[in-house]
Design an enzyme around this catalytic site. Structure first.
Site, mmCIF file in Angstrom:
data_model
loop_
_atom_site.group_PDB
_atom_site.id
_atom_site.type_symbol
_atom_site.label_atom_id
_atom_site.label_comp_id
_atom_site.label_asym_id
_atom_site.label_seq_id
_atom_site.Cartn_x
_atom_site.Cartn_y
_atom_site.Cartn_z
ATOM 1 C CG LEU A 130 -1.683 1.274 1.541
ATOM 2 C CD1 LEU A 130 -2.686 1.593 0.445
ATOM 3 C CD2 LEU A 130 -2.353 1.195 2.915
ATOM 4 C CG ASP A 131 2.791 4.765 2.478
ATOM 5 O OD1 ASP A 131 3.896 4.859 1.907
ATOM 6 O OD2 ASP A 131 2.415 5.557 3.364
ATOM 7 N N PRO A 132 4.807 1.617 1.119
ATOM 8 C CG PRO A 132 6.915 0.793 0.530
ATOM 9 C CD PRO A 132 6.002 0.965 1.714
ATOM 10 C CG ASP A 135 2.916 5.079 -1.730
ATOM 11 O OD1 ASP A 135 3.152 3.960 -2.234
ATOM 12 O OD2 ASP A 135 3.684 5.607 -0.884
ATOM 13 C CB CYS A 164 -0.789 6.426 3.082
ATOM 14 S SG CYS A 164 -1.612 4.817 3.165
#
Length: 390
Positions: A130-132, A135, A164
């Site tokens: 997700l993050d990283p 994004d 995030c």
């Protein structure tokens, strides 16, 4: 660089924590040779039962030696372990010529093995969560759209923000519930952040002191910078003719978080490592995520570009765009598990079909790859909104 070792189709998913979700189930649709490695075989079997995957994947008790003994060249190892444990696992993959995938940032210890991995013909996929992860996909897509609208060589200024956060779907007084290692949350707040604000490269020793109000779809949040944002200017391939007015990657929290955590921040200012570790345990006990709670993931990435000479978009003037991912967990799966495991599983499928080159890769290697992954994620049920223009 050697040719890539052909994938066998066997996947070893290592770790069954809070970020292991429906992505593992998706992989079971693409391979009938899935092994889930956890602390004990019983815990692995329990996780498979929770995910509705009993009989579709094999439970295993994890030790590095046990995993290495079962690796064949071309297998894929997916690490859901803490980032500090990636390097020895990758070393075993290099020795066994097995591909490797994780959702974490590229650490120095992983980067040091990239050449050996490439020589062995194995893919090392990182930053694919997700993050990283998502994004980066959003940012690459926005930068590519802006470059085509404004022009690479046009002198311009830009503002890119990428925030995030995993937050409670129903706000509580503390404005947060712990769903992963609480000490990691606190130590992240003790790590200085570097970013660009008002055209000036800025370092803040206590990231929460740079908290700002941030509107997302008309809803007010609080956001603060984390880690080092500056290297991502190059990673996102922003044109050299453009200069950053603001460039920040950071964390999103519910409105009111800063005030609710005031006592925590006081401890972070004065406490030593032992006290912070104790505090982490106290906070986790006081504000846990329970089976009745639902979490929410919000990822908001925006880019605004304005050419120095002004004008319309079609004339190389100004451009703006934004992506928003806003997901709530349900009784079957947390939002965080969905948003981390599905992009990672997609990356594993790309290893399985041979579309990634050997050596170190990130999910968002190019703008073209980012657009393809975003299309595939949407088809896999991870929905998001994109808006171009005011």
């Amino acid at each position: 660089m050697s040719d890539a070792v052909p994938a066998t189709g066997a996947v070893h998913w290592v770790g069954a924590g809070l970020s292991t979700g429906s992505g593992l189930a998706a992989l079971c649709e693409h391979s009938d040779r899935i092994r889930l490695w956890h602390r004990t075989a019983e815990r692995a079997a329990g996780a498979l039962d929770r995910l509705g995957l009993t009989g579709r994947a094999e439970p295993r008790a994890y030790t590095l030696a046990a995993l290495a003994a079962e690796l064949s060249p071309g297998d894929v190892v997916v690490s859901m372990l803490p980032a500090t444990e990636h390097a020895p696992l990758l070393a075993a993959c290099v020795a066994g010529r097995a591909h490797f995938a994780c959702s974490s940032y590229v650490s120095d210890s992983v980067r040091e093995q990239a050449s050996a991995a490439a020589a062995a013909g194995i893919v090392v996929l990182t930053e694919a969560g997700l993050d990283p992860g998502v994004d980066h996909l959003f940012a690459h897509s926005l930068v590519d759209r802006a470059r085509r609208a404004v022009g690479d060589d046009t002198p311009a200024s830009y503002r890119l923000t990428s925030y995030c956060g995993g937050v409670p779907a129903v706000p509580d007084d503390f404005r947060y519930r712990f769903s992963w290692a609480p000490l990691g949350v606190l130590n992240a707040l003790r790590t200085p952040a570097r970013y660009v604000e008002d055209g000036v490269e800025t370092v803040v020793e206590r990231p929460w002191e740079a908290t700002r109000g941030h509107l997302v779809g008309g809803e007010r949040f609080e956001a603060y910078p984390n880690r080092d944002s500056v290297p991502f200017i190059e990673q996102y391939a922003l044109p050299r003719a453009w200069r950053p007015t603001d460039f920040v990657r950071g964390t999103l929290r519910l409105d009111g978080w800063l005030r609710a955590w005031d006592a925590v921040f006081e401890e972070l200012r004065t406490g030593d490592d032992a006290r912070i570790a104790a505090l982490a345990g106290e906070l986790a006990a006081a504000h846990p995520t329970t089976a009745a709670d639902r979490d929410r993931v919000v990822l908001a990435v925006s880019l605004e570009v304005r050419a120095d000479r002004g004008g319309d978009v079609g004339d190389g003037g100004s451009w703006s765009g934004r992506y928003l991912l806003d997901v709530e967990g349900d009784a079957d799966e947390s939002a965080m598990a969905r948003c981390v495991s599905r992009p990672l599983a997609l990356g594993v499928r790309h290893i399985l079909n041979g579309s990634l080159p050997p050596g170190l890769c990130r999910a968002a290697g190019t703008a073209g790859r980012s657009e393809r992954w975003l299309d595939e994620l949407r088809a896999d049920g991870l929905d998001f909104a994109v808006r171009v223009g005011d």
